[in-house]
Design an enzyme around this catalytic site. Structure first.
Site, mmCIF file in Angstrom:
data_model
loop_
_atom_site.group_PDB
_atom_site.id
_atom_site.type_symbol
_atom_site.label_atom_id
_atom_site.label_comp_id
_atom_site.label_asym_id
_atom_site.label_seq_id
_atom_site.Cartn_x
_atom_site.Cartn_y
_atom_site.Cartn_z
ATOM 1 N N LYS A 141 -15.360 -8.297 -3.120
ATOM 2 C CA LYS A 141 -14.488 -8.405 -1.940
ATOM 3 C C LYS A 141 -13.341 -9.403 -2.084
ATOM 4 C CE LYS A 141 -15.380 -5.688 0.220
ATOM 5 N NZ LYS A 141 -15.127 -4.285 -0.294
ATOM 6 N N HIS A 166 -17.948 -7.140 -11.632
ATOM 7 C CA HIS A 166 -18.332 -8.229 -10.726
ATOM 8 C C HIS A 166 -19.340 -9.157 -11.414
ATOM 9 C CE1 HIS A 166 -16.164 -6.632 -7.397
ATOM 10 N NE2 HIS A 166 -17.000 -5.663 -7.087
ATOM 11 N N SER A 173 -15.913 -10.115 4.637
ATOM 12 C CA SER A 173 -15.573 -8.824 4.049
ATOM 13 C C SER A 173 -16.821 -8.158 3.447
ATOM 14 C CB SER A 173 -14.494 -9.031 2.981
ATOM 15 O OG SER A 173 -14.075 -7.812 2.450
HETATM 16 P P1 A3P Z 1 -11.171 -7.126 4.090
HETATM 17 O O1 A3P Z 1 -12.542 -6.575 4.219
HETATM 18 O O2 A3P Z 1 -11.100 -8.568 4.470
HETATM 19 O O3 A3P Z 1 -10.141 -6.316 4.798
HETATM 20 P P2 A3P Z 1 -12.484 -5.525 -3.144
HETATM 21 O O4 A3P Z 1 -11.465 -4.575 -3.619
HETATM 22 O O5 A3P Z 1 -12.718 -6.662 -4.090
HETATM 23 O O6 A3P Z 1 -13.733 -4.843 -2.716
HETATM 24 O O7 A3P Z 1 -11.874 -6.275 -1.856
HETATM 25 C C1 A3P Z 1 -11.715 -5.595 -0.660
HETATM 26 C C2 A3P Z 1 -10.945 -6.491 0.273
HETATM 27 O O8 A3P Z 1 -9.573 -6.545 -0.169
HETATM 28 C C3 A3P Z 1 -10.906 -5.940 1.699
HETATM 29 O O9 A3P Z 1 -10.777 -7.096 2.544
HETATM 30 C C4 A3P Z 1 -9.633 -5.125 1.659
HETATM 31 O O10 A3P Z 1 -9.098 -4.818 2.928
HETATM 32 C C5 A3P Z 1 -8.742 -6.073 0.875
HETATM 33 N N1 A3P Z 1 -7.564 -5.401 0.296
HETATM 34 C C6 A3P Z 1 -7.539 -4.296 -0.468
HETATM 35 N N2 A3P Z 1 -6.270 -3.949 -0.741
HETATM 36 C C7 A3P Z 1 -5.477 -4.875 -0.142
HETATM 37 C C8 A3P Z 1 -4.055 -5.052 -0.033
HETATM 38 N N3 A3P Z 1 -3.211 -4.209 -0.596
HETATM 39 N N4 A3P Z 1 -3.605 -6.112 0.670
HETATM 40 C C9 A3P Z 1 -4.446 -6.971 1.266
HETATM 41 N N5 A3P Z 1 -5.809 -6.852 1.212
HETATM 42 C C10 A3P Z 1 -6.306 -5.813 0.519
#
Ligand code: A3P
Length: 307
Positions: free
Chosen positions: A59, A121, A151
């Site tokens: 996340k 991860h 998240s």
């Molecule tokens: P939130 O749940 O806080 O919205 P991962 O890809 O490591 O699983 O992380 C997911 C998190 O990154 C989520 O956070 C998601 O919304 C956020 N995320 C993904 N793309 C993004 C972007 N372009 N800009 C900002 N946040 C982004």
């Protein structure tokens, strides 16, 4: 229904929900079988010197950075790839071995691109040794603990291959006790940070910085990777990777992955720094800060919980 066959799409939305996996300690880190079953093959993964690893605690913005790198490398040479292949196949998740999904290790082996972009991860001690032997470039993305916890909580609610987080206060307690998949956030971010001091091919970046100034962070990425795209190209990448654009893009928003229920919580959820303030009670925040101070001993590693 036989759910034990792996490597094939077995689950359909009209079927009953997949049973949630059990969490257990594995070489000192909490994991589920979806990330340990293919362990020996993962550990003997054969890296290539050109491979680029995107390593994160879950996340932290893994998909965001994967998307940026994929655009930087392949948008011009292979635009159809971006339009037709989901990001989790363009940038395979090395250790995943789940019923709905091809094994990440196999997808990585079969990637036709150079460089191969590979997501993991894994905490530092579990990265397959071949990546170190080939001096591969590694991009580590960190995100502050409070937003990571929030998240991850919502991700657990919507993703059937995660243990059920039950409710926010239970999950927060599990987070503090490292009883979440991939274990301790603290060990993860610190382990990779410490490695960076001796292994020069790690670029350590932060979700908060990327939010604050995406263009600046893309410049830093390019300089680490030895890329010199035009200003127009960099602008295109920064715009393409904006939250709202990725949220609309079926190849980036995980809507093609059936084990996620986006009605419970979308994968592209909020994309903000500081959403923790909408979840932590005053007491939870105070306790978390106390615990954080005890665990984060290295003064050189600093996270921002607001920007
Ligand atoms: P939130 O749940 O806080 O919205 P991962 O890809 O490591 O699983 O992380 C997911 C998190 O990154 C989520 O956070 C998601 O919304 C956020 N995320 C993904 N793309 C993004 C972007 N372009 N800009 C900002 N946040 C982004």
């Amino acid at each position: 229904m036989n759910r034990s066959i792996r490597g094939a799409l077995l689950w359909e939305p009209e079927m009953e929900p997949l049973p949630r996996p059990t969490i257990f300690e594995f070489h000192g880190v909490y994991m589920t079988n979806y990330f340990t079953e293919n362990w020996d093959n993962i550990q003997s993964f054969e890296a290539r010197p050109s491979d680029i690893v995107i390593a994160t605690f879950p996340k932290a913005g893994t998909t965001w950075v994967s998307y940026i790198l994929d655009l930087l490398y392949f948008e011009d040479v292979c635009p159809e790839r971006i339009a037709s292949i989901p990001i989790h196949e363009r940038v395979p998740f090395l250790e995943i071995s789940a019923p709905f999904h091809h094994k990440g290790k196999d997808l990585a082996d079969q990637l036709p691109t150079t460089p191969r972009l590979i997501k993991t991860h894994l905490p530092i001690q579990f990265l397959p040794k071949s990546f170190w032997e080939h001096n591969c470039r590694i991009i580590y993305v960190g995100r502050n603990a409070k937003d990571s916890a929030v998240s991850y909580f919502h991700f657990g609610r919507m993703n059937f291959i995660q243990p059920d987080p039950l409710n926010w206060s239970t999950f927060l307690q599990d987070f503090k006790e490292d009883k979440i998949v991939f274990g301790s956030w603290y060990d993860h971010v610190n382990g990779w940070w410490e490695k960076k001091q001796t292994y020069s091919n790690i670029h350590y970046m932060f979700y908060e910085d990327l939010t604050e100034d995406t263009g600046r962070e893309i410049d830093k990425l390019c300089s680490f990777l030895g890329l010199s795209p035009s200003a127009e190209k960099k602008e295109r990448v920064a715009t393409g990777a904006k939250f709202d654009n990725m949220k609309q893009d079926k190849m980036a928003n995980y809507s093609t992955v059936e084990v996620m229920d986006h009605k419970v919580s979308p994968f592209m959820r909020k994309g903000k720094v500081g959403d923790w303030k909408n979840h932590f009670t005053v007491a939870q925040n105070e306790e978390f800060d106390e615990d954080y101070k005890k665990k984060m001993k290295n003064p050189t590693l600093k996270f921002r919980t607001e920007i």
